[in-house]
Enzyme design. Sequence first.
Site, PDB file in Angstrom:
ATOM      1  N   GLY A 112      53.967  52.436 -18.623  1.00 34.95           N
ATOM      2  CA  GLY A 112      54.375  51.038 -18.510  1.00 34.95           C
ATOM      3  C   GLY A 112      55.296  50.843 -17.318  1.00 34.95           C
ATOM      4  O   GLY A 112      56.246  51.603 -17.132  1.00 34.95           O
ATOM      5  N   SER A 113      54.975  49.838 -16.496  1.00 30.66           N
ATOM      6  CA  SER A 113      55.746  49.641 -15.256  1.00 30.66           C
ATOM      7  C   SER A 113      56.449  48.289 -15.227  1.00 30.66           C
ATOM      8  O   SER A 113      56.644  47.700 -14.175  1.00 30.66           O
ATOM      9  CB  SER A 113      54.831  49.765 -14.042  1.00 30.66           C
ATOM     10  OG  SER A 113      54.074  48.583 -13.886  1.00 30.66           O
TER      11      SER A 113
ATOM     12  N   ALA B   9      60.067  46.114 -16.158  1.00 30.28           N
ATOM     13  CA  ALA B   9      61.425  46.384 -15.682  1.00 30.28           C
ATOM     14  C   ALA B   9      61.993  47.667 -16.290  1.00 30.28           C
ATOM     15  O   ALA B   9      62.536  48.520 -15.571  1.00 30.28           O
ATOM     16  CB  ALA B   9      62.322  45.198 -16.008  1.00 30.28           C
TER      17      ALA B   9
ATOM     18  N   GLU C  92      50.292  52.498 -15.300  1.00 28.91           N
ATOM     19  CA  GLU C  92      50.305  51.063 -15.640  1.00 28.91           C
ATOM     20  C   GLU C  92      48.868  50.597 -15.850  1.00 28.91           C
ATOM     21  O   GLU C  92      47.998  50.859 -15.021  1.00 28.91           O
ATOM     22  CB  GLU C  92      50.975  50.284 -14.491  1.00 28.91           C
ATOM     23  CG  GLU C  92      50.815  48.777 -14.543  1.00 28.91           C
ATOM     24  CD  GLU C  92      51.358  48.121 -15.809  1.00 28.91           C
ATOM     25  OE1 GLU C  92      52.543  48.327 -16.129  1.00 28.91           O
ATOM     26  OE2 GLU C  92      50.575  47.425 -16.480  1.00 28.91           O
TER      27      GLU C  92
ATOM     28  N   ALA D 279      57.246  52.754 -22.426  1.00 33.42           N
ATOM     29  CA  ALA D 279      57.896  51.490 -22.014  1.00 33.42           C
ATOM     30  C   ALA D 279      56.815  50.419 -21.933  1.00 33.42           C
ATOM     31  O   ALA D 279      56.629  49.773 -20.908  1.00 33.42           O
ATOM     32  CB  ALA D 279      58.591  51.687 -20.673  1.00 33.42           C
TER      33      ALA D 279
ATOM     34  N   ASP E 174      65.880  37.972 -28.282  1.00 32.62           N
ATOM     35  CA  ASP E 174      64.587  38.671 -28.251  1.00 32.62           C
ATOM     36  C   ASP E 174      63.649  38.235 -29.375  1.00 32.62           C
ATOM     37  O   ASP E 174      62.432  38.136 -29.161  1.00 32.62           O
ATOM     38  CB  ASP E 174      64.801  40.193 -28.335  1.00 32.62           C
ATOM     39  CG  ASP E 174      65.248  40.795 -27.004  1.00 32.62           C
ATOM     40  OD1 ASP E 174      65.487  40.030 -26.042  1.00 32.62           O
ATOM     41  OD2 ASP E 174      65.366  42.038 -26.927  1.00 32.62           O
TER      42      ASP E 174
ATOM     43  N   ALA F 144      69.245  39.928 -21.755  1.00 33.92           N
ATOM     44  CA  ALA F 144      70.543  39.725 -22.400  1.00 33.92           C
ATOM     45  C   ALA F 144      71.135  38.360 -22.056  1.00 33.92           C
ATOM     46  O   ALA F 144      71.689  37.679 -22.930  1.00 33.92           O
ATOM     47  CB  ALA F 144      71.497  40.841 -21.975  1.00 33.92           C
TER      48      ALA F 144
ATOM     49  N   HIS G 102      78.626  35.545   8.013  1.00 35.49           N
ATOM     50  CA  HIS G 102      78.114  36.662   8.810  1.00 35.49           C
ATOM     51  C   HIS G 102      79.221  37.697   8.988  1.00 35.49           C
ATOM     52  O   HIS G 102      80.367  37.316   9.230  1.00 35.49           O
ATOM     53  CB  HIS G 102      77.689  36.152  10.189  1.00 35.49           C
ATOM     54  CG  HIS G 102      77.272  37.253  11.114  1.00 35.49           C
ATOM     55  ND1 HIS G 102      76.021  37.835  11.045  1.00 35.49           N
ATOM     56  CD2 HIS G 102      77.938  37.904  12.097  1.00 35.49           C
ATOM     57  CE1 HIS G 102      75.933  38.785  11.964  1.00 35.49           C
ATOM     58  NE2 HIS G 102      77.078  38.845  12.616  1.00 35.49           N
TER      59      HIS G 102
HETATM   60  C1  LIG Z   1      66.424  50.045 -22.056  1.00 39.85           C
HETATM   61  C2  LIG Z   1      66.703  48.580 -21.970  1.00 39.85           C
HETATM   62  C3  LIG Z   1      67.366  48.087 -20.855  1.00 39.85           C
HETATM   63  C4  LIG Z   1      67.657  46.737 -20.766  1.00 39.85           C
HETATM   64  N1  LIG Z   1      68.305  46.281 -19.664  1.00 39.85           N
HETATM   65  C5  LIG Z   1      68.598  44.978 -19.563  1.00 39.85           C
HETATM   66  C6  LIG Z   1      69.303  44.486 -18.441  1.00 39.85           C
HETATM   67  O1  LIG Z   1      69.660  45.236 -17.539  1.00 39.85           O
HETATM   68  N2  LIG Z   1      69.591  43.163 -18.383  1.00 39.85           N
HETATM   69  C7  LIG Z   1      69.202  42.305 -19.377  1.00 39.85           C
HETATM   70  O2  LIG Z   1      69.476  41.110 -19.259  1.00 39.85           O
HETATM   71  N3  LIG Z   1      68.538  42.738 -20.458  1.00 39.85           N
HETATM   72  C8  LIG Z   1      68.222  44.047 -20.572  1.00 39.85           C
HETATM   73  N4  LIG Z   1      67.553  44.507 -21.690  1.00 39.85           N
HETATM   74  C9  LIG Z   1      67.172  43.531 -22.728  1.00 39.85           C
HETATM   75  C10 LIG Z   1      68.365  43.177 -23.597  1.00 39.85           C
HETATM   76  O3  LIG Z   1      68.918  44.369 -24.143  1.00 39.85           O
HETATM   77  C11 LIG Z   1      67.927  42.251 -24.719  1.00 39.85           C
HETATM   78  O4  LIG Z   1      67.228  41.149 -24.203  1.00 39.85           O
HETATM   79  C12 LIG Z   1      69.110  41.722 -25.499  1.00 39.85           C
HETATM   80  O5  LIG Z   1      69.827  42.799 -26.080  1.00 39.85           O
HETATM   81  C13 LIG Z   1      68.646  40.746 -26.583  1.00 39.85           C
HETATM   82  O6  LIG Z   1      69.727  40.370 -27.370  1.00 39.85           O
HETATM   83  P1  LIG Z   1      69.508  39.984 -28.895  1.00 39.85           P
HETATM   84  O7  LIG Z   1      70.848  39.615 -29.429  1.00 39.85           O
HETATM   85  O8  LIG Z   1      68.394  39.017 -29.007  1.00 39.85           O
HETATM   86  O9  LIG Z   1      68.969  41.307 -29.595  1.00 39.85           O
HETATM   87  P2  LIG Z   1      69.687  42.726 -29.758  1.00 39.85           P
HETATM   88  O10 LIG Z   1      70.638  43.015 -28.670  1.00 39.85           O
HETATM   89  O11 LIG Z   1      68.564  43.691 -30.026  1.00 39.85           O
HETATM   90  O12 LIG Z   1      70.546  42.525 -31.060  1.00 39.85           O
HETATM   91  C14 LIG Z   1      69.955  42.370 -32.331  1.00 39.85           C
HETATM   92  C15 LIG Z   1      70.853  43.020 -33.360  1.00 39.85           C
HETATM   93  O13 LIG Z   1      70.389  42.687 -34.652  1.00 39.85           O
HETATM   94  C16 LIG Z   1      70.391  43.844 -35.460  1.00 39.85           C
HETATM   95  N5  LIG Z   1      69.385  43.635 -36.507  1.00 39.85           N
HETATM   96  C17 LIG Z   1      68.044  43.779 -36.451  1.00 39.85           C
HETATM   97  N6  LIG Z   1      67.481  43.464 -37.623  1.00 39.85           N
HETATM   98  C18 LIG Z   1      68.474  43.078 -38.444  1.00 39.85           C
HETATM   99  C19 LIG Z   1      68.537  42.635 -39.794  1.00 39.85           C
HETATM  100  N7  LIG Z   1      67.432  42.519 -40.554  1.00 39.85           N
HETATM  101  N8  LIG Z   1      69.754  42.331 -40.316  1.00 39.85           N
HETATM  102  C20 LIG Z   1      70.875  42.444 -39.560  1.00 39.85           C
HETATM  103  N9  LIG Z   1      70.878  42.867 -38.293  1.00 39.85           N
HETATM  104  C21 LIG Z   1      69.702  43.182 -37.746  1.00 39.85           C
HETATM  105  C22 LIG Z   1      70.043  44.958 -34.489  1.00 39.85           C
HETATM  106  O14 LIG Z   1      70.449  46.210 -34.991  1.00 39.85           O
HETATM  107  C23 LIG Z   1      70.827  44.546 -33.247  1.00 39.85           C
HETATM  108  O15 LIG Z   1      72.139  45.022 -33.259  1.00 39.85           O
HETATM  109  C24 LIG Z   1      67.257  45.849 -21.793  1.00 39.85           C
HETATM  110  C25 LIG Z   1      66.593  46.348 -22.928  1.00 39.85           C
HETATM  111  C26 LIG Z   1      66.320  47.697 -23.016  1.00 39.85           C
HETATM  112  C27 LIG Z   1      65.600  48.186 -24.224  1.00 39.85           C
END
Ligand SMILES: Cc1cc2nc3c(=O)[nH]c(=O)nc-3n(C[C@H](O)[C@H](O)[C@H](O)COP(=O)(O)OP(=O)(O)OC[C@H]3O[C@@H](n4cnc5c(N)ncnc54)[C@H](O)[C@@H]3O)c2cc1C
Length: 317
Positions: free
Chosen positions: A32-33, A35, A55, A120, A162, A170, A296
């Site tokens: 997977g390619s 981000a 990819e 990925a 997400d 994030a 500049h």
């Molecule tokens: C390797 C990697 C690198 C990344 N790098 C970047 C980056 O550089 N910049 C960027 O913008 N984004 C990045 N992301 C994406 C980013 O991490 C997510 O988009 C972001 O964390 C989403 O936030 P969220 O609150 O929706 O979900 P999450 O951060 O996943 O938080 C959800 C939380 O809910 C909890 N949960 C799940 N189910 C339940 C339940 N039933 N009851 C209670 N709690 C629960 C989980 O344990 C988690 O703690 C990256 C993702 C990965 C995997």
Amino acid sequence: MLPGLEADGKMIWTYKEAMLPEALPKSLLVIGSGAIGIEFASFYRALGAEVTVVEVLDRILPVEDEEISAFARKAFEKQDMKIITGATVKKLDKGADNVTATIEQGGKVTQSTFERVILAIGITGNIENLGLENTKAKTDKGHITINQWGETGEPGVWAIGDVAGPPWLAHKASHEGVVCVERIAGVKGVHPLDISNVPGCTYCAPQVASVGFTEAKAKAAGRQVRVGRFPFIGNGKAIALGEPEGLVKTVFDAKTGELLGAHMIGPEVTELIQGFVIARTLETTEAELMRTIFPHPTISETMHEAVLDAYGRVIHM
Ligand SMILES: Cc1cc2nc3c(=O)[nH]c(=O)nc-3n(C[C@H](O)[C@H](O)[C@H](O)COP(=O)(O)OP(=O)(O)OC[C@H]3O[C@@H](n4cnc5c(N)ncnc54)[C@H](O)[C@@H]3O)c2cc1C
């Protein structure tokens, strides 16, 4: 995870194991390619691992503008990263301390062995076991359906981030959270999130950043476009930094001058992209951008030049 491509946490990693390796693998297959795949591929290559990326689509970083994808591919191949596009990993067979991947490309099947594999291949929301099925909240392709404020179909149940769909970033999750909570609190003048103006950044080397429409997406949406380009090799600061590899591309609406999109690869572009995000938030046109003064010597001058180039007024090229 896909059938036949399940992680075991030891030799076949998800992002979790990839972030906390016990040792540096000598060879690594990244499936997977997008981000995340490219960030790990770039990181492990920089540390000296032999890295292969597979990819299924015909180019890496498939959501980015095609020119940026092509530029990135060349840059990574120069770093001796192996990239196989239009190919599918069919099977992963585990050995004692390595994994043999069966890869199909254009009807030809080959096998290669790697010390470790990173999956990925995609993101999906954790929407199971929340009891949603007993509510009026709807889901679609693994995500909870929301309106512009984060409301689901079930009164009192809201979703952000997400689980509420792409882009899986994030800052999108965080912004949606603020909008949602302000709406619940009855704050006046809350603006819904503009999904078309969420910047995307890939922290590889060279970095990749973008906002808005790619050239292809703008054309597919029926827009006539004017496109500008400027290479970092024409920028004094980039040369002085020793990082002259990169490109800025701007996409304007040919009729109105609206900045439809900006696409960048090169040094610190994940910082620079914010300038174009503000420009789009303010619905700026080429006229304001052309008469904006860029300091500049800075690498931000590449942004100005890429705007000027779209209108035949580029200076340092
Ligand atoms: C390797 C990697 C690198 C990344 N790098 C970047 C980056 O550089 N910049 C960027 O913008 N984004 C990045 N992301 C994406 C980013 O991490 C997510 O988009 C972001 O964390 C989403 O936030 P969220 O609150 O929706 O979900 P999450 O951060 O996943 O938080 C959800 C939380 O809910 C909890 N949960 C799940 N189910 C339940 C339940 N039933 N009851 C209670 N709690 C629960 C989980 O344990 C988690 O703690 C990256 C993702 C990965 C995997």
